[in-house]
Design an enzyme around this catalytic site. Structure first.
Site, short mmCIF file in Angstrom:
data_model
loop_
_atom_site.label_atom_id
_atom_site.label_comp_id
_atom_site.label_asym_id
_atom_site.label_seq_id
_atom_site.Cartn_x
_atom_site.Cartn_y
_atom_site.Cartn_z
N ASN A 1 1.06 -1.26 0.21
CA ASN A 1 -0.33 -0.32 0.26
C ASN A 1 1.20 1.38 0.26
O ASN A 1 1.92 1.21 0.50
CB ASN A 1 -1.37 -0.28 0.96
CG ASN A 1 -1.44 1.67 1.42
OD1 ASN A 1 -2.37 1.74 0.64
ND2 ASN A 1 -1.47 2.21 1.95
N GLU A 2 0.78 1.70 -0.88
CA GLU A 2 1.31 3.16 -1.15
C GLU A 2 2.96 3.47 -1.40
O GLU A 2 3.60 4.52 -0.92
CB GLU A 2 0.69 4.10 -0.03
CG GLU A 2 -0.24 4.52 -0.52
CD GLU A 2 -1.50 5.53 0.12
OE1 GLU A 2 -1.06 5.99 0.67
OE2 GLU A 2 -2.85 5.81 -0.21
N ASN A 3 3.78 2.44 -0.99
CA ASN A 3 5.12 2.48 -0.91
C ASN A 3 5.86 3.32 -2.21
O ASN A 3 6.85 3.87 -1.65
CB ASN A 3 5.76 0.54 -0.34
CG ASN A 3 5.33 0.47 0.73
OD1 ASN A 3 4.84 0.28 1.75
ND2 ASN A 3 5.60 -0.75 1.49
N SER B 1 -0.02 -0.75 -4.71
CA SER B 1 -1.70 0.84 -4.84
C SER B 1 -1.46 1.55 -4.00
O SER B 1 -1.11 1.62 -3.08
CB SER B 1 -2.69 -0.41 -3.95
OG SER B 1 -3.86 0.48 -4.36
N HIS C 1 -4.98 6.17 -5.43
CA HIS C 1 -5.61 6.69 -4.65
C HIS C 1 -6.02 8.33 -4.86
O HIS C 1 -5.01 8.60 -4.72
CB HIS C 1 -4.74 6.63 -3.38
CG HIS C 1 -4.35 4.99 -3.23
ND1 HIS C 1 -3.28 4.25 -2.10
CD2 HIS C 1 -4.56 3.79 -4.39
CE1 HIS C 1 -3.51 3.42 -2.01
NE2 HIS C 1 -4.20 3.26 -3.25
#
Ligand code: BMA
Length: 742
Positions: free
Chosen positions: A431-433, A482, A499
């Protein structure tokens, strides 16, 4: 094959049933207390009245010391069942230990655990006794471990380095919707497993393709063998019988058995059909006559993520059984703050609320946990597809050999355990790395060689190791991170998932979402107040005083109260001056109206393949982006979703001073007509000026149908308008009212 008289390949004994009397103490202290295993140390201390409930009032602050101590859990004086003692191999199986623990059986050190997402097995043959056994598990603090680990690291670790070096649920270290409770404990069952010759671990099936009334399938039989031996496999797939033989190989392996099903009944996501499940039974029998049988449910379905160049950029949508399906759902964070085994009714209650709001997908977010088997089985049953992140979020992660070895084990075990559920749609690396690494300024001040070394750590983990494991064990799609591109990047609207935090974090108004429609919205959100009952948990003595310490502690987003006020007052001027209970309701109205409108726009757009809002649930009494609060009470947003996610949606768009009626039908199969009539009024002081329009007929010949524009020139200006619509189709009528804001 006579399974009744045959000897079993393996036998198991549960050491964590409710009848086992576990005790615990702080290491070095003499007070011994009773505890509930599986569970966690915080809950046990609450049960013993040593700490107050950490989720209530300001107690979070008062219990921080718990995470800094060593805790010792003991099971005294237990017997080992005789049929286990007879086996050649005996192992102690720890299904979930959170996180850093030393394990002793009868005062003999067995080894250490260091990953909360991994199952550990220790050889106890010759150590375990018929009776009088003593198992001791001594936990040490995760943060101390992390600090030590970081001193050994030569490279910087941008992000939240403390939690990033711990393979432990990342949200335990605090998040913008949850407290910091760095807990520890035995979170899943502990078993003694005895086996001779072979251990039949798991069995799963997946669908490779469907054509002309047949399904090409593949069964995965995961075993561990101590010798080479002929093994007969027999399995019954809803009445169709398959038999095969193979020779076991020493060590841990998968035997893969392709088979073909005739006239399969397919599994479909919620509201696209029935999520049909077959009963499957699989039996292994070795040449020496030992057998084991596993019974499970399985579904037949194909899943495909379609990323193809198109007129907008590159598509991102899912096909199930060859049919494209728009994904409607939310991001799911763990069911509870503190780990343990949760009951079917706890999961079911939440998942029923998802089904009740027409969901067909949940994203299991990467800062939480790989969920329990029960969770995925309920999603299978309810037709809720799962976007499954690996457990990495908003940080860079180490790439040393030890870390990768641990992650490899974690990924192999969880991919094997979870992938064969028909609800599984996709594995995602993190997630968002990737977004954080390229957009959040983390490279500032780093040398070029550090940046390139961190890049290569990232690639090794998310572009090599994890996709390799997913590809080896399953045919599910893998998506590295993501979102694919961070917000602000031009591609983020045209390629990959998105996102969109321009709303909220960047303070943009809801109206930007009228046009910002990505290819797949995997996160976007808006905070609101929870129910009054939840406010009472935050601040029992002053639940409606927004300056009370309890209330302030439960808002974890530093700008949270300010932003909520800003958004609410744009539509309800001076709302924050009202009594708290009334203001709270208006924050919910704002969240409901704004989020649902954006969802309807996304559903109306041919660009978009699905929408998963941030976030479904809460782990504690929280001011957050959730649609359901920690007591399970639906916010106005969740209630309104029942309309906005309904399979047939009547909505609108305005372009160039024209009003277009939009009809969306997720269940579209054959052409039909929908008749729509309506009226639009300008709401200006007491005088309402309006135009009605007669029936218009939209020929429906696809999922999204749009009327000819209706000119709105008379209604120009800075005033709110009320749009009332009624659609009649196939003898069903849908009526809706919208406030269109200038
Ligand atoms: C998202 C999530 C979480 C966070 C949320 C709200 O991007 O991935 O990290 O809680 O934003 O800020």
């Amino acid at each position: 094959m006579n399974t009744l008289s045959a000897q079993s390949l393996s036998v198991k004994q549960n050491l964590t049933s409710p009848f086992m009397s576990w005790v615990f103490n702080e290491e070095g202290k003499t007070e011994i207390m009773s505890c509930a295993v599986p569970g966690n140390v915080h809950r046990d201390l609450v049960l013993n009245k040593k700490i107050p409930d950490p989720l209530i009032g300001t107690n979070e602050t008062a219990v921080q010391w718990v995470g800094e101590k060593n805790w010792e859990y003991t099971l005294n004086d237990f017997v080992c069942e005789p049929n286990i003692l007879l086996q050649d191999k005996i192992e102690l199986r720890l299904n979930g230990i959170d996180t850093y623990a030393k394990i002793f059986l009868n005062d003999i050190f067995l080894g250490e655990t260091n990953n909360a997402f991994v199952q550990f097995d220790f050889n106890v043959k010759g150590i375990i006794l018929p009776k009088g056994n003593k198992l001791r598990i001594i936990f040490s603090p995760a943060e101390a471990y992390a600090k030590q680990k970081l001193t050994e690291r030569l490279l910087p670790l941008p992000g939240d380095s403390i939690r990033a070096v711990c393979r432990k649920p990342q949200y335990h270290f605090g998040w913008d919707w949850g407290p910091k409770l760095v807990t520890c404990g035995i979170t899943k069952n502990i078993e003694i497993v005895g086996h001779t010759d072979m251990l039949f671990e798991t069995f799963g099936v997946e669908t490779l393709s469907l054509n002309e009334g047949k399904a090409q399938m593949r069964a995965h039989i995961h075993y561990r063998a101590d010798k080479e031996e002929k093994v007969a496999v027999a399995f019954n797939f809803g009445g169709q019988i398959f038999k095969e033989e193979f020779v076991s190989r020493k060590g841990e392996h998968d035997f893969i058995l392709p088979f073909e099903l005739n006239e399969p009944k397919l599994w479909w996501p919620n509201e696209a059909g029935t999520p049909f499940m077959y009963l499957v039974q699989c039996t292994l029998q070795t040449a020496s006559g030992k057998t084991n049988t596993r019974v499970m449910k399985a579904g037949v379905r194909t899943i495909e993520l379609v990323n193809q160049p198109d007129e907008f950029g590159e598509s991102f949508f899912f096909k199930v059984n060859g049919k494209s399906i728009f994904m409607k759902g939310a991001n799911y964070i763990p069911l509870r703050m503190l780990p343990g085994v949760y009951s079917e009714s706890e999961y079911r209650t939440l998942l029923e609320k998802c089904r009740g709001a027409h969901f067909n997908m949940l994203r299991v977010w990467g800062g939480g946990i790989y969920e329990s088997d029960l969770f995925y089985s309920l999603c299978d049953e309810m037709g809720i597809l799962i976007w499954q992140d690996f457990m990495f979020a908003c940080s860079m992660y180490p790439g040393d050999a030890k870390f990768l070895e641990s992650v490899q084990k974690e990924a192999e075990q969880n991919v094997r355990r979870i992938s064969y559920h028909p609800c599984m749609a996709i594995w995602c690396g993190n997630n968002e790395n990737a977004e954080a690494w390229s957009n959040w300024g983390w490279k500032t001040g780093l040398s070029a060689s550090s940046v390139s070394a961190i890049d290569s750590e990232y690639n090794q983990l998310f572009n090599q190791l994890l996709p390799g494991i997913v590809g080896h064990f399953s045919n599910l799609p893998y998506w590295p991170s993501s979102p694919q591109f961070g917000r602000g990047n031009k591609e983020s609207m045209d390629v990959g998932d998105s996102h969109y935090w321009g709303l909220w974090h960047d303070e943009q108004p809801f109206s930007v979402l009228e046009t910002k429609v990505p290819r797949f919205m995997s996160e976007f959100g808006m905070q609101s107040f929870p129910s009054e009952d939840v406010l009472k948990l935050m601040s029992p003595l002053a639940p409606f005083d927004l300056n009370s310490e309890g209330i302030k502690l439960h808002q974890k987003n530093a700008r949270g109260f300010g932003l909520m006020k800003q958004y609410t007052e744009l539509w309800y001027p001076e709302a924050s001056k009202l009594p708290t209970q009334e203001y709270a309701k208006l924050t919910q109205e704002m969240q409901a109206e704004g989020m649902c409108r954006a969802i309807e726009v996304q559903r109306s757009s041919p660009r978009c393949g699905g929408t998963l809002y941030w976030q479904l649930n809460d782990v504690w009494p929280s001011f957050s982006w959730s649609s359901i609060d920690v007591l399970g009470i639906e916010k106005a947003f969740h209630k309104k979703l029942k309309e906005s996610y309904a399979p047939q949606l009547l909505t609108y768009k305005i372009e160039n001073d024209s009003l277009f009626i939009v009809w969306v039908d997720d269940q579209y199969s054959n052409s039909y007509y929908v008749n729509i009539s309506g009226e639009i009024k300008q709401l200006q002081k007491k005088r309402a000026r309006g135009i009605g329009f007669d029936q218009i007929t939209i020929p429906v010949n696809g999922k999204i149908s749009i009327s000819e524009g209706i000119s709105l020139r008379e209604l120009k200006g800075k005033y709110e308008r009320m749009l009332s619509l009624e659609a009649v189709y196939r003898n069903i009528s849908i009526q809706r009212k919208f406030i269109i804001r200038p």
